[in-house]
Design a protein around this motif. Structure first.
Motif, PDB file in Angstrom:
ATOM      1  N   GLU A  76       0.823  -1.211   0.000  1.00 38.16           N
ATOM      2  CA  GLU A  76       0.000   0.000   0.000  1.00 38.16           C
ATOM      3  C   GLU A  76       0.858   1.263   0.000  1.00 38.16           C
ATOM      4  O   GLU A  76       0.546   2.240  -0.660  1.00 38.16           O
ATOM      5  CB  GLU A  76      -0.942  -0.004   1.207  1.00 38.16           C
ATOM      6  CG  GLU A  76      -2.043  -1.036   1.099  1.00 38.16           C
ATOM      7  CD  GLU A  76      -2.845  -1.202   2.379  1.00 38.16           C
ATOM      8  OE1 GLU A  76      -2.504  -0.550   3.403  1.00 38.16           O
ATOM      9  OE2 GLU A  76      -3.803  -1.995   2.372  1.00 38.16           O
ATOM     10  N   TRP A  77       1.957   1.245   0.757  1.00 35.21           N
ATOM     11  CA  TRP A  77       2.862   2.388   0.829  1.00 35.21           C
ATOM     12  C   TRP A  77       3.536   2.664  -0.511  1.00 35.21           C
ATOM     13  O   TRP A  77       3.643   3.801  -0.947  1.00 35.21           O
ATOM     14  CB  TRP A  77       3.891   2.122   1.928  1.00 35.21           C
ATOM     15  CG  TRP A  77       5.086   3.011   1.946  1.00 35.21           C
ATOM     16  CD1 TRP A  77       5.104   4.382   1.956  1.00 35.21           C
ATOM     17  CD2 TRP A  77       6.452   2.610   1.977  1.00 35.21           C
ATOM     18  NE1 TRP A  77       6.407   4.844   2.001  1.00 35.21           N
ATOM     19  CE2 TRP A  77       7.251   3.766   2.011  1.00 35.21           C
ATOM     20  CE3 TRP A  77       7.092   1.369   1.987  1.00 35.21           C
ATOM     21  CZ2 TRP A  77       8.631   3.720   2.048  1.00 35.21           C
ATOM     22  CZ3 TRP A  77       8.462   1.324   2.031  1.00 35.21           C
ATOM     23  CH2 TRP A  77       9.217   2.495   2.059  1.00 35.21           C
ATOM     24  N   LEU A  78       3.992   1.606  -1.175  1.00 35.82           N
ATOM     25  CA  LEU A  78       4.728   1.761  -2.437  1.00 35.82           C
ATOM     26  C   LEU A  78       3.802   1.717  -3.646  1.00 35.82           C
ATOM     27  O   LEU A  78       4.061   1.042  -4.640  1.00 35.82           O
ATOM     28  CB  LEU A  78       5.812   0.678  -2.544  1.00 35.82           C
ATOM     29  CG  LEU A  78       6.889   0.759  -1.467  1.00 35.82           C
ATOM     30  CD1 LEU A  78       7.836  -0.411  -1.580  1.00 35.82           C
ATOM     31  CD2 LEU A  78       7.634   2.080  -1.551  1.00 35.82           C
ATOM     32  N   ASP A  79       2.719   2.451  -3.558  1.00 34.61           N
ATOM     33  CA  ASP A  79       1.741   2.505  -4.637  1.00 34.61           C
ATOM     34  C   ASP A  79       1.359   3.965  -4.867  1.00 34.61           C
ATOM     35  O   ASP A  79       1.160   4.724  -3.919  1.00 34.61           O
ATOM     36  CB  ASP A  79       0.504   1.696  -4.247  1.00 34.61           C
ATOM     37  CG  ASP A  79      -0.505   1.611  -5.381  1.00 34.61           C
ATOM     38  OD1 ASP A  79      -0.083   1.495  -6.543  1.00 34.61           O
ATOM     39  OD2 ASP A  79      -1.715   1.659  -5.103  1.00 34.61           O
ATOM     40  N   GLY A  80       1.318   4.363  -6.120  1.00 35.45           N
ATOM     41  CA  GLY A  80       0.823   5.694  -6.446  1.00 35.45           C
ATOM     42  C   GLY A  80       1.856   6.796  -6.387  1.00 35.45           C
ATOM     43  O   GLY A  80       3.053   6.563  -6.498  1.00 35.45           O
ATOM     44  N   TYR A  81       1.348   8.020  -6.203  1.00 35.77           N
ATOM     45  CA  TYR A  81       2.149   9.241  -6.272  1.00 35.77           C
ATOM     46  C   TYR A  81       2.564   9.729  -4.891  1.00 35.77           C
ATOM     47  O   TYR A  81       1.857   9.510  -3.917  1.00 35.77           O
ATOM     48  CB  TYR A  81       1.344  10.363  -6.943  1.00 35.77           C
ATOM     49  CG  TYR A  81       1.023  10.102  -8.381  1.00 35.77           C
ATOM     50  CD1 TYR A  81       1.898  10.486  -9.383  1.00 35.77           C
ATOM     51  CD2 TYR A  81      -0.158   9.464  -8.739  1.00 35.77           C
ATOM     52  CE1 TYR A  81       1.606  10.249 -10.712  1.00 35.77           C
ATOM     53  CE2 TYR A  81      -0.463   9.221 -10.071  1.00 35.77           C
ATOM     54  CZ  TYR A  81       0.421   9.612 -11.048  1.00 35.77           C
ATOM     55  OH  TYR A  81       0.134   9.367 -12.359  1.00 35.77           O
ATOM     56  N   GLY A  82       3.703  10.450  -4.856  1.00 36.08           N
ATOM     57  CA  GLY A  82       4.141  11.060  -3.616  1.00 36.08           C
ATOM     58  C   GLY A  82       5.482  11.747  -3.773  1.00 36.08           C
ATOM     59  O   GLY A  82       6.109  11.685  -4.836  1.00 36.08           O
ATOM     60  N   GLU A  83       5.915  12.383  -2.701  1.00 39.26           N
ATOM     61  CA  GLU A  83       7.239  12.995  -2.686  1.00 39.26           C
ATOM     62  C   GLU A  83       8.245  11.920  -2.296  1.00 39.26           C
ATOM     63  O   GLU A  83       7.990  11.116  -1.403  1.00 39.26           O
ATOM     64  CB  GLU A  83       7.271  14.164  -1.702  1.00 39.26           C
ATOM     65  CG  GLU A  83       6.414  15.315  -2.173  1.00 39.26           C
ATOM     66  CD  GLU A  83       6.366  16.470  -1.189  1.00 39.26           C
ATOM     67  OE1 GLU A  83       6.988  16.387  -0.108  1.00 39.26           O
ATOM     68  OE2 GLU A  83       5.682  17.458  -1.502  1.00 39.26           O
ATOM     69  N   LEU A  84       9.406  11.932  -2.986  1.00 40.92           N
ATOM     70  CA  LEU A  84      10.433  10.898  -2.813  1.00 40.92           C
ATOM     71  C   LEU A  84      11.761  11.557  -2.505  1.00 40.92           C
ATOM     72  O   LEU A  84      12.222  12.405  -3.265  1.00 40.92           O
ATOM     73  CB  LEU A  84      10.529  10.070  -4.099  1.00 40.92           C
ATOM     74  CG  LEU A  84      11.626   9.027  -4.186  1.00 40.92           C
ATOM     75  CD1 LEU A  84      11.405   7.905  -3.170  1.00 40.92           C
ATOM     76  CD2 LEU A  84      11.663   8.446  -5.606  1.00 40.92           C
ATOM     77  N   LEU A  85      12.368  11.162  -1.388  1.00 40.59           N
ATOM     78  CA  LEU A  85      13.650  11.709  -0.959  1.00 40.59           C
ATOM     79  C   LEU A  85      14.620  10.548  -0.742  1.00 40.59           C
ATOM     80  O   LEU A  85      14.244   9.521  -0.176  1.00 40.59           O
ATOM     81  CB  LEU A  85      13.457  12.474   0.347  1.00 40.59           C
ATOM     82  CG  LEU A  85      14.658  13.188   0.928  1.00 40.59           C
ATOM     83  CD1 LEU A  85      14.196  14.493   1.549  1.00 40.59           C
ATOM     84  CD2 LEU A  85      15.389  12.353   1.930  1.00 40.59           C
ATOM     85  N   PHE A  86      15.862  10.694  -1.211  1.00 46.02           N
ATOM     86  CA  PHE A  86      16.890   9.666  -1.038  1.00 46.02           C
ATOM     87  C   PHE A  86      17.959  10.160  -0.071  1.00 46.02           C
ATOM     88  O   PHE A  86      18.302  11.345  -0.066  1.00 46.02           O
ATOM     89  CB  PHE A  86      17.552   9.328  -2.382  1.00 46.02           C
ATOM     90  CG  PHE A  86      16.638   8.634  -3.341  1.00 46.02           C
ATOM     91  CD1 PHE A  86      16.323   7.294  -3.180  1.00 46.02           C
ATOM     92  CD2 PHE A  86      16.081   9.323  -4.401  1.00 46.02           C
ATOM     93  CE1 PHE A  86      15.478   6.653  -4.056  1.00 46.02           C
ATOM     94  CE2 PHE A  86      15.234   8.692  -5.298  1.00 46.02           C
ATOM     95  CZ  PHE A  86      14.928   7.343  -5.124  1.00 46.02           C
ATOM     96  N   SER A  87      18.522   9.243   0.711  1.00 49.03           N
ATOM     97  CA  SER A  87      19.546   9.615   1.702  1.00 49.03           C
ATOM     98  C   SER A  87      20.822  10.137   1.054  1.00 49.03           C
ATOM     99  O   SER A  87      21.572  10.872   1.692  1.00 49.03           O
ATOM    100  CB  SER A  87      19.872   8.422   2.608  1.00 49.03           C
ATOM    101  OG  SER A  87      20.344   7.321   1.856  1.00 49.03           O
ATOM    102  N   ASN A  88      21.064   9.800  -0.201  1.00 42.24           N
ATOM    103  CA  ASN A  88      22.266  10.308  -0.880  1.00 42.24           C
ATOM    104  C   ASN A  88      22.008  11.618  -1.623  1.00 42.24           C
ATOM    105  O   ASN A  88      22.878  12.108  -2.342  1.00 42.24           O
ATOM    106  CB  ASN A  88      22.848   9.258  -1.832  1.00 42.24           C
ATOM    107  CG  ASN A  88      21.910   8.899  -2.968  1.00 42.24           C
ATOM    108  OD1 ASN A  88      20.705   9.085  -2.879  1.00 42.24           O
ATOM    109  ND2 ASN A  88      22.464   8.358  -4.032  1.00 42.24           N
TER     110      ASN A  88
END
Length: 169
Positions: A76-88
């Motif tokens: 459910e979490w890894l579905d659809g649209y959202g803001e994405l931030l990477f640790s690098n």
């Protein structure tokens, strides 16, 4: 520090998801039309001044024996649209869509691995300027701190005469 990503405000480590490989930082492809002109050598390039979306692949794993979070919650979490931030890429986020079918395959008794593919908007955004609001009481100049033109939403409230210039217009 172990690598992580945050999608839709949820950190991968909070979902028992271990990052085995973060995606590389890449420059998106520019939209350029190639126009063939009869009698001309080569092609004419018409730069549209825009960039294309691209895919960021994140290789992940889950420790099955210590799971606090269900596979359904991860799905459910890894579905659809959202803001994405990477640790690098601290301080920056992408507008992203988790678009692939996630297959969790057992590679060992206590370990499952899977690949997440995010379709990302080509330009990164600063986390420090999300919904940034300014209150101005005197003439002021505001400058885009990014490396590409911005498309701000400007809303004015007040009384009296106001002059608003955007790029001297």
């Amino acid at each position: 520090m172990k690598p992580y990503f945050i999608f839709k405000g949820i950190k991968s480590t909070d979902m028992d998801v271990i990052i085995t490989k973060l995606p590389p930082i890449i420059k998106p492809k520019k939209r350029v039309n190639q126009i063939e002109i009869p009698g001309m050598q080569g092609v004419l390039h018409e730069d549209e001044g825009t960039y294309e979306n691209y895919t960021k692949d994140v290789e992940c794993a889950i420790k099955n024996r210590t799971r606090k979070v269900s596979y359904k919650s991860i799905d459910e979490w890894l579905d659809g649209y959202g803001e994405l931030l990477f640790s690098n890429e601290q301080g920056m986020y992408y507008k992203a869509y988790a678009h692939n079918q996630i297959t969790i395959s057992d590679v060992a008794k206590n370990f499952s691995k899977f690949l997440i593919q995010f379709d990302v908007y080509p330009l990164k955004h600063s986390v420090n300027h999300i919904d940034h609001e300014l209150t101005l009481t005197a003439p002021t100049s505001i400058y885009n701190q990014g490396t590409y033109y911005s498309q701000p939403i400007i809303t004015l409230y007040g009384t009296g005469a106001v002059t608003l210039l955007v790029n001297d217009k």
